[in-house]
Design an enzyme around this catalytic site. Structure first.
Site, short mmCIF file in Angstrom:
data_model
loop_
_atom_site.label_atom_id
_atom_site.label_comp_id
_atom_site.label_asym_id
_atom_site.label_seq_id
_atom_site.Cartn_x
_atom_site.Cartn_y
_atom_site.Cartn_z
N LYS A 1 0.83 -1.20 0.00
CA LYS A 1 0.00 0.00 0.00
C LYS A 1 0.87 1.25 0.00
O LYS A 1 0.67 2.17 -0.77
CB LYS A 1 -0.89 -0.03 1.24
CG LYS A 1 -1.71 1.20 1.45
CD LYS A 1 -2.52 1.07 2.72
CE LYS A 1 -2.91 2.44 3.23
NZ LYS A 1 -3.67 2.37 4.45
N GLU B 1 10.98 -4.81 3.56
CA GLU B 1 10.97 -6.26 3.28
C GLU B 1 10.44 -6.52 1.87
O GLU B 1 11.00 -7.31 1.10
CB GLU B 1 10.07 -7.01 4.28
CG GLU B 1 10.59 -7.03 5.70
CD GLU B 1 10.07 -5.89 6.55
OE1 GLU B 1 9.83 -4.79 5.99
OE2 GLU B 1 9.91 -6.08 7.76
N GLY C 1 -4.01 -1.61 5.83
CA GLY C 1 -3.40 -2.83 5.29
C GLY C 1 -4.09 -4.09 5.78
O GLY C 1 -4.43 -4.97 4.98
N ARG C 2 -4.35 -4.18 7.07
CA ARG C 2 -4.94 -5.41 7.63
C ARG C 2 -6.41 -5.56 7.26
O ARG C 2 -7.01 -6.60 7.50
CB ARG C 2 -4.74 -5.44 9.14
CG ARG C 2 -5.27 -4.21 9.86
CD ARG C 2 -4.72 -4.09 11.26
NE ARG C 2 -5.06 -2.86 11.93
CZ ARG C 2 -4.40 -1.71 11.82
NH1 ARG C 2 -3.36 -1.64 11.03
NH2 ARG C 2 -4.78 -0.64 12.49
N GLU D 1 -2.94 -5.38 15.86
CA GLU D 1 -2.46 -4.13 15.27
C GLU D 1 -3.55 -3.06 15.36
O GLU D 1 -3.26 -1.87 15.38
CB GLU D 1 -2.04 -4.35 13.80
CG GLU D 1 -1.12 -3.25 13.28
CD GLU D 1 -0.45 -3.56 11.95
OE1 GLU D 1 0.76 -3.76 11.91
OE2 GLU D 1 -1.18 -3.60 10.94
N HIS E 1 -3.69 -31.10 21.03
CA HIS E 1 -2.53 -31.93 21.38
C HIS E 1 -1.30 -31.07 21.63
O HIS E 1 -0.18 -31.58 21.60
CB HIS E 1 -2.29 -32.96 20.28
CG HIS E 1 -3.47 -33.86 20.12
ND1 HIS E 1 -3.62 -35.04 20.84
CD2 HIS E 1 -4.60 -33.73 19.39
CE1 HIS E 1 -4.77 -35.60 20.51
NE2 HIS E 1 -5.38 -34.82 19.63
N LYS F 1 11.27 -0.23 13.02
CA LYS F 1 11.73 -0.01 11.63
C LYS F 1 12.84 1.03 11.61
O LYS F 1 13.84 0.88 10.90
CB LYS F 1 10.57 0.50 10.76
CG LYS F 1 9.46 -0.50 10.51
CD LYS F 1 8.44 0.12 9.55
CE LYS F 1 7.18 -0.69 9.47
NZ LYS F 1 6.13 -0.06 8.68
O1 LIG Z 1 1.34 -2.72 2.34
P1 LIG Z 1 2.53 -2.09 2.96
O2 LIG Z 1 2.48 -0.58 2.91
O3 LIG Z 1 3.81 -2.61 2.37
O4 LIG Z 1 2.53 -2.44 4.50
C1 LIG Z 1 2.62 -3.74 4.97
C2 LIG Z 1 2.26 -3.86 6.43
O5 LIG Z 1 3.14 -3.10 7.21
C3 LIG Z 1 2.46 -2.43 8.26
O6 LIG Z 1 2.38 -1.08 7.93
C4 LIG Z 1 3.15 -2.61 9.57
O7 LIG Z 1 4.48 -2.28 9.50
C5 LIG Z 1 1.10 -3.08 8.26
O8 LIG Z 1 0.14 -2.29 8.83
C6 LIG Z 1 0.90 -3.34 6.81
O9 LIG Z 1 -0.11 -4.29 6.61
#
Ligand SMILES: O=P(O)(O)OC[C@H]1O[C@](O)(CO)[C@@H](O)[C@@H]1O
Length: 526
Positions: free
Chosen positions: A212, A218, A269-270, A356, A387, A502
């Site tokens: 987003k 990452e 995002g979530r 979150e 289990h 971060k």
């Molecule tokens: O879609 P993006 O901007 O890469 O973010 C990925 C995820 O990182 C976060 O911002 C958390 O660091 C989440 O809220 C989000 O879902």
């Protein structure tokens, strides 16, 4: 106008706290229990029911909860949200994920655009693209069809779509809807990307870069990782990659992609599984029709969430019971326990969705709240969890409220009768048994074998995991979490708590460290 007030300033919350505690063992034993199972059940969308017989509620508690729902203006706050109020005050944003699957209220116009139209337009663009890929109109450099779709993203750009893909993979295979295998790369651990790349034929793979913000370290690292792999295979990366991002992100205007599809800042995002974030990979994997069914299921549940009456609104009721358990009974965790292998990654998605959103200690105005907010969420599918960690749930010193999910039917209908019952019957027998075991316990003179009981649970029961039911289930939890945020008077739609780590990681990578950070950097050989 709605009034945003802290939970502990509401008279009806004090009244709820004063209600007599329900003795769950007495309530759930014998005929009492049978009565409650029939009585404390509310229909959800898509044939689901939310049964809360094994929660510590009775008529007195429920009446007090109804008053709290009214005083906290839960229905009005949801109405304000879906009509476009700036509910995400921290980021000064509207909260519009429900608009991706339906229009509950007035048209919402933001940045000069009708937002429902914008989301539908993106869905239509994705559908057209996916259909062309399936029809062999969009192909690789050798004119061959793409067979695999790989999503690159993390957090909300991974967990929801991945959980839904896994939930529907077998269903799609059985129902002739399986179009492309999907894989997911999320972790910046190079072993994640390597393992996925080693398991696919890159020449026939289409990568969906999902971010987003377009700035997540990452995801951008994994994108480069994949581009290198494509280059090394003699392929043009831009012919193998599409992007899903917001129109304002650095990725939006790049030429590096075959196509770009958009969500916007009004979808967290979530909460983005029902936007282009879930739409691209799921439409490619199963076809746009299946994604549309998923959206319809979610939209049906959203409609129930808009009901004013607490006892007819499964999401509001579930939220209220959770807040009662957290703030009156003092339970710190909640376990989510789907008795369905298809939902194997659903608890992981709910962890992000819930923690979150509601892991906050300040209210909407930035003031410290003096009561607990979001619980710790964890879970695993049953019966596997039985289990492993159920020992603590049954006999540990903490009481952990439980949220079971069960289905009457398996997805593949491929079953065997062993010792007089099918595997599906065994699965369902176990979840029924657990609810009663947790609630009623069992006395034994040997303390080691004694079960104290009085451990509350609820269960959502459905017919089968399908696109529509998984949509309804997702919306249930999204809306439950939203109502809990309203009750706690926190902003469930930002996530400032993820920033500090971060920033420090960037300092480590730039070798701008001292003190403990430097020592740990040295220990880890960075
Ligand atoms: O879609 P993006 O901007 O890469 O973010 C990925 C995820 O990182 C976060 O911002 C958390 O660091 C989440 O809220 C989000 O879902």
């Amino acid at each position: 106008m709605v009034a945003w007030k802290n939970l502990d300033t509401l008279t009806s919350f004090e009244d709820l706290a004063k209600t007599e505690r329900v003795n769950l063992i007495e309530a759930m034993t014998g005929e009492n229990g049978a009565e409650r199972v029939k009585k404390y059940s509310v229909p959800m969308a898509e044939g689901f029911v939310y049964n809360y017989a094994a929660k510590q509620v009775d008529e007195e508690v429920l009446t007090a909860m109804e008053k709290l729902a009214e005083e906290a203006q839960l229905a009005e706050k949801f109405e304000a949200l879906y009509n476009g109020e700036v509910v995400n005050t921290g980021e000064k944003r509207l909260v519009l994920h429900q608009l991706t699957r339906g229009q509950l209220g007035d048209p919402v116009v933001a940045d000069g655009v009708d937002k429902r139209k914008f989301y539908v337009e993106q869905q239509n663009r994705i559908a057209e693209f996916a259909n062309k890929v399936h029809a062999g109109e969009i192909v690789n450099a050798d004119g061959e069809k793409f067979t695999t779709v790989v999503q690159i993203g993390i957090g909300g750009s991974d967990l929801g779509p991945r959980a839904i893909y896994l939930a529907l993979e077998n269903w799609a295979k059985k129902n002739g809807a399986f179009k492309m295998e999907a894989k997911f790369i999320s972790n910046v651990d190079p072993d994640d990307a390597s393992a996925v790349l080693n398991s696919i034929d890159v020449a026939h793979s289409l990568f969906v870069l999902v971010s987003k913000s377009g700035t997540t370290l990452e995801t951008l690292t994994n994108e480069s990782f994949v581009k290198d792999a494509l280059k090394n295979a003699g392929l043009d990366a831009s012919k193998h990659m599409i992007a899903v991002t917001s129109e304002t992100s650095p990725l939006a205007k790049s030429d590096d992609y075959l196509a770009a599809f958009f969500m916007d800042d009004y979808i967290g995002g979530r909460y983005s599984s029902s936007s282009a974030v879930g739409g691209a990979v799921l439409s490619l994997a199963f076809g746009p029709e299946v994604f549309a069914q998923f959206l319809e299921g979610a939209a049906e549940e959203d409609k129930l969430s808009a009901k004013k009456n607490l006892r007819e609104n499964p999401e509001m009721l579930d939220a209220m019971i959770g807040v009662y358990e957290r703030n009156v009974l003092g339970y710190p965790c909640t376990a989510v326990l789907p008795y369905s292998q298809a939902l194997s990654r659903f608890p992981a998605h709910l962890q992000q969705l819930d923690m979150e959103s509601n892991g906050k200690c300040v209210n909407r105005f930035g003031e410290r709240v003096s009561y607990p907010t979001g619980p710790i969420i964890f879970g695993e599918p049953g019966t596997n969890g039985q289990h492993s960690f159920y020992q603590l749930l049954h006999q540990g010193t903490d009481i952990v409220p439980l949220q079971f999910v069960g289905f009457k039917n398996s997805q593949l209908k491929n079953d065997v009768v062993i010792q007089g019952s099918t595997s599906q019957q065994k699965l369902c027998a176990n979840v029924a048994a657990q609810i009663v075991a947790f609630a009623c316990g069992k006395s034994d003179e040997n303390r080691n074998k004694n079960f104290e009981g009085a451990r509350p649970s609820s269960i959502i029961i459905g017919d089968e995991v399908t696109p529509r039911t998984i949509g309804a289930l997702l919306a249930h939890f999204e809306n439950k979490i939203m109502f809990q945020g309203f009750l706690w008077n926190i902003n469930s739609f930002d996530q400032e708590g993820v920033q500090l780590g971060k920033v420090l990681a960037k300092r480590v990578l730039a070798h701008e460290t001292d003190g403990a950070l430097k020592e740990f950097s040295d220990l880890l050989n960075i």
